[in-house]
Write a protein that holds these residues in place. Structure first.
Motif, short mmCIF file in Angstrom:
data_model
loop_
_atom_site.label_atom_id
_atom_site.label_comp_id
_atom_site.label_asym_id
_atom_site.label_seq_id
_atom_site.Cartn_x
_atom_site.Cartn_y
_atom_site.Cartn_z
N GLY A 152 0.81 -1.21 0.00
CA GLY A 152 0.00 0.00 0.00
C GLY A 152 0.85 1.26 0.00
O GLY A 152 1.84 1.37 -0.72
N THR A 153 0.48 2.22 0.84
CA THR A 153 1.19 3.49 0.92
C THR A 153 2.65 3.30 1.31
O THR A 153 3.54 4.01 0.81
CB THR A 153 0.51 4.42 1.94
N VAL A 154 2.92 2.32 2.18
CA VAL A 154 4.30 2.07 2.64
C VAL A 154 5.21 1.77 1.45
O VAL A 154 6.37 2.19 1.43
CB VAL A 154 4.33 0.91 3.66
N TYR A 155 4.70 1.06 0.47
CA TYR A 155 5.49 0.68 -0.70
C TYR A 155 6.05 1.90 -1.43
O TYR A 155 7.11 1.85 -2.05
CB TYR A 155 4.62 -0.15 -1.64
N HIS A 156 5.35 3.03 -1.34
CA HIS A 156 5.74 4.21 -2.10
C HIS A 156 6.58 5.20 -1.29
O HIS A 156 6.95 6.25 -1.82
CB HIS A 156 4.49 4.92 -2.62
N TYR A 157 6.87 4.88 -0.05
CA TYR A 157 7.75 5.76 0.72
C TYR A 157 9.18 5.69 0.17
O TYR A 157 9.59 4.68 -0.42
CB TYR A 157 7.76 5.37 2.19
N PRO A 158 9.99 6.73 0.39
CA PRO A 158 11.40 6.70 -0.04
C PRO A 158 12.18 5.59 0.64
O PRO A 158 11.78 5.10 1.72
CB PRO A 158 11.93 8.07 0.38
N ARG A 159 13.28 5.20 0.05
CA ARG A 159 14.13 4.16 0.63
C ARG A 159 14.61 4.56 2.02
O ARG A 159 14.92 5.71 2.28
CB ARG A 159 15.32 3.89 -0.28
N LYS A 160 14.65 3.57 2.91
CA LYS A 160 15.16 3.69 4.28
C LYS A 160 14.32 4.61 5.16
O LYS A 160 14.75 4.97 6.26
CB LYS A 160 16.63 4.17 4.26
N LYS A 161 13.14 5.00 4.72
CA LYS A 161 12.28 5.85 5.55
C LYS A 161 11.75 5.06 6.73
O LYS A 161 11.27 3.93 6.58
CB LYS A 161 11.11 6.39 4.73
N VAL A 162 11.83 5.62 7.93
CA VAL A 162 11.28 4.96 9.12
C VAL A 162 9.76 5.03 9.05
O VAL A 162 9.17 6.10 8.92
CB VAL A 162 11.79 5.64 10.41
N VAL A 163 9.11 3.87 9.15
CA VAL A 163 7.66 3.81 8.97
C VAL A 163 6.93 3.25 10.19
O VAL A 163 5.70 3.33 10.27
CB VAL A 163 7.29 2.97 7.73
N MET A 164 7.67 2.70 11.14
CA MET A 164 7.01 2.04 12.26
C MET A 164 7.90 2.17 13.49
O MET A 164 9.12 1.98 13.42
CB MET A 164 6.75 0.58 11.92
N THR A 165 7.29 2.50 14.63
CA THR A 165 8.07 2.71 15.85
C THR A 165 7.57 1.89 17.03
O THR A 165 8.08 2.04 18.13
CB THR A 165 8.05 4.20 16.23
N ALA A 166 6.58 1.03 16.84
CA ALA A 166 6.05 0.22 17.93
C ALA A 166 5.57 -1.12 17.37
O ALA A 166 5.16 -1.20 16.21
CB ALA A 166 4.90 0.94 18.64
N PRO A 167 5.61 -2.20 18.16
CA PRO A 167 5.20 -3.52 17.67
C PRO A 167 3.70 -3.61 17.44
O PRO A 167 2.92 -2.80 17.95
CB PRO A 167 5.64 -4.46 18.81
#
Length: 437
Positions: free
Chosen positions: A206-221
């Motif tokens: 989805g949207t995550v696929y289109h983020y730039p390389r190495k972008k932090v997308v998640m900070t909690a389990p």
């Protein structure tokens, strides 16, 4: 009384350290104020989606939120935390958790610009019985929470399926392969529901696929049915998360139908739904929309746009090394795509924009574009439009008449078409958020 020499030395070192710290902090705050001024001047200071707001009565300027933000969207201005780079914010909420005074909260919209959000029950069901919404479209951008929403929504779907008297061949159609869609699909598998997952893109995420390389997308389990806890660390980059999801799909056998765009949902007399897509129709007892707020890419509607060499986002500039590329658009995404492509060895880049000037763009991108243009690495055609796209060339309409360019690939950065009209056609009730949660 004499002061020992070692205390004098230590005191001097401490004074120097404090002085350096204060100097660096002052420089950072000047930079933050400059970033805010630049964003305001370019008209980019209004966030597009979920973002933090700061309670000035609680904020004491500790800077913890600034340090916690991987996108550097926050800064300290006039002693208070401030969203200085709104266009970079993706709303993952690391800043909210880091704030020692609980001065930040995540909201949609601003007092100047509202954002429409569907009205949902606590089970994530819309006012149209049998249609559920989970994830970013429903007002949640945090991956941990969208994942949980997908799981909980599927539990409610099970109840609707059990109550249904329809003979529909599918129990549920899930639309979207982002965190909410993946989580819902795994829940459907665990509960042995007859499901189908539609995704308009050609890959998972989805949207995550289109983020730039190495972008932090998640900070909690997060928790997934059939998998358990998704604990990948405190700062999970895009690539790590996508790799994890692909492993999960491989192990569980979760199935997706890629390249299939949602076009409409038709309620049936027996309470079921016909879900119309770009590749056919699917009859199901319930529907779960796990769409992002980016919507479908806005198209040019010109001959040849359906060719495989045409894409709507730049994921990796390196794959176009040595090719002749056309970028279409006038926003930051278009300029950044052209700049990244021009830095690849042997790549020839043309940028086409229908207006006479680039207005709402960051000054940094404007300057880099001008430098590359002066160096002859990017050809810019303002007041131009694509007329047609052919196998090995494109034809532009310009002030100088038609121009034919040799071409290997086209990247169209013309924004997205939000799914709001589609939801309204179905009869889903919406509410407008003006800086509220």
């Amino acid at each position: 009384m004499l002061i020992p020499a070692y205390l004098t030395v230590y005191g001097g070192v401490a004074a120097v350290a404090v002085g350096v710290h204060l100097l660096l902090r002052q420089r950072r705050r000047h930079a933050d104020a400059a970033a805010l001024a630049e964003a305001s001047q370019a008209g980019l200071n209004l966030p597009a989606s979920l973002h933090p707001v700061v309670d000035p009565n609680r904020c004491f300027g500790s800077g913890a939120c600034v340090k916690a933000c991987p996108e550097e969207a926050l800064g300290i201005v006039d002693g208070k935390a401030t969203l200085v780079n709104a266009s970079a914010c993706i709303g993952h909420g690391a800043c909210v958790s880091a704030c020692p005074s609980q001065a930040l909260s995540l909201v949609f919209g601003t007092s100047e610009r509202g954002v429409e959000i569907p009205v949902l029950s606590k089970e994530f069901e819309t006012n149209v019985r049998g249609i559920f919404i989970a994830g970013e479209l429903g007002g949640m951008g945090l991956i941990r929470k969208t994942t949980e929403q997908g799981r909980q929504a599927m539990n409610a779907v099970r109840q609707r399926v059990a109550e249904s008297r329809s003979n529909a061949p599918l129990d549920v159609v899930i639309v979207g392969s982002g965190p909410a869609g993946i989580s819902a699909g795994l829940s459907a598998l665990q509960h042995q529901l007859r499901y189908r997952i539609l995704e308009q893109e050609d890959s998972l995420g989805g949207t995550v696929y289109h983020y730039p390389r190495k972008k932090v997308v998640m900070t909690a389990p997060a928790k997934l049915d059939m998998v358990g806890s998704m604990s990948l660390g405190t700062e999970v980059a895009k690539e790590s998360l996508l790799s994890f999801w692909h492993e999960v799909v491989g192990k569980t056998g979760l199935r997706f139908q890629f390249g299939e765009r949602l076009e409409g949902i038709d309620p049936q007399a027996d309470g079921s739904f016909i879900v119309r897509s770009s590749k056919g129709a699917h009859h199901a007892k319930a529907v779960l929309l796990a769409l992002g707020r980016r919507g479908s890419p806005r198209k040019l509607d010109v001959p040849g746009e359906e060719r495989s060499k045409v894409v709507y986002r730049l994921i990796d500039a390196e794959q176009y090394r040595g090719q002749r590329m056309l970028v279409v658009g006038g926003g930051d995404s278009a300029l950044e795509a052209a700049i990244d492509l021009a830095r690849q060895p042997g790549t020839q880049v043309t940028l086409s924009y229908r207006s006479q000037a680039f207005s709402r763009v960051k000054d940094k991108n404007r300057q880099q574009l001008k430098q590359l243009q002066d160096e002859g690495r990017i050809l810019v055609w303002l007041q131009s439009q694509v007329l047609r796209i052919e196998d090995d060339q494109v034809v532009l309409s310009t002030q100088d008449g038609e121009q034919t360019l040799r071409n290997d690939g086209v990247i169209i950065c013309a924004g997205g078409v939000l799914p709001t009209p589609l939801l309204q056609d179905i009869g889903i009730r919406m509410e407008t958020k003006y800086g509220t949660a």
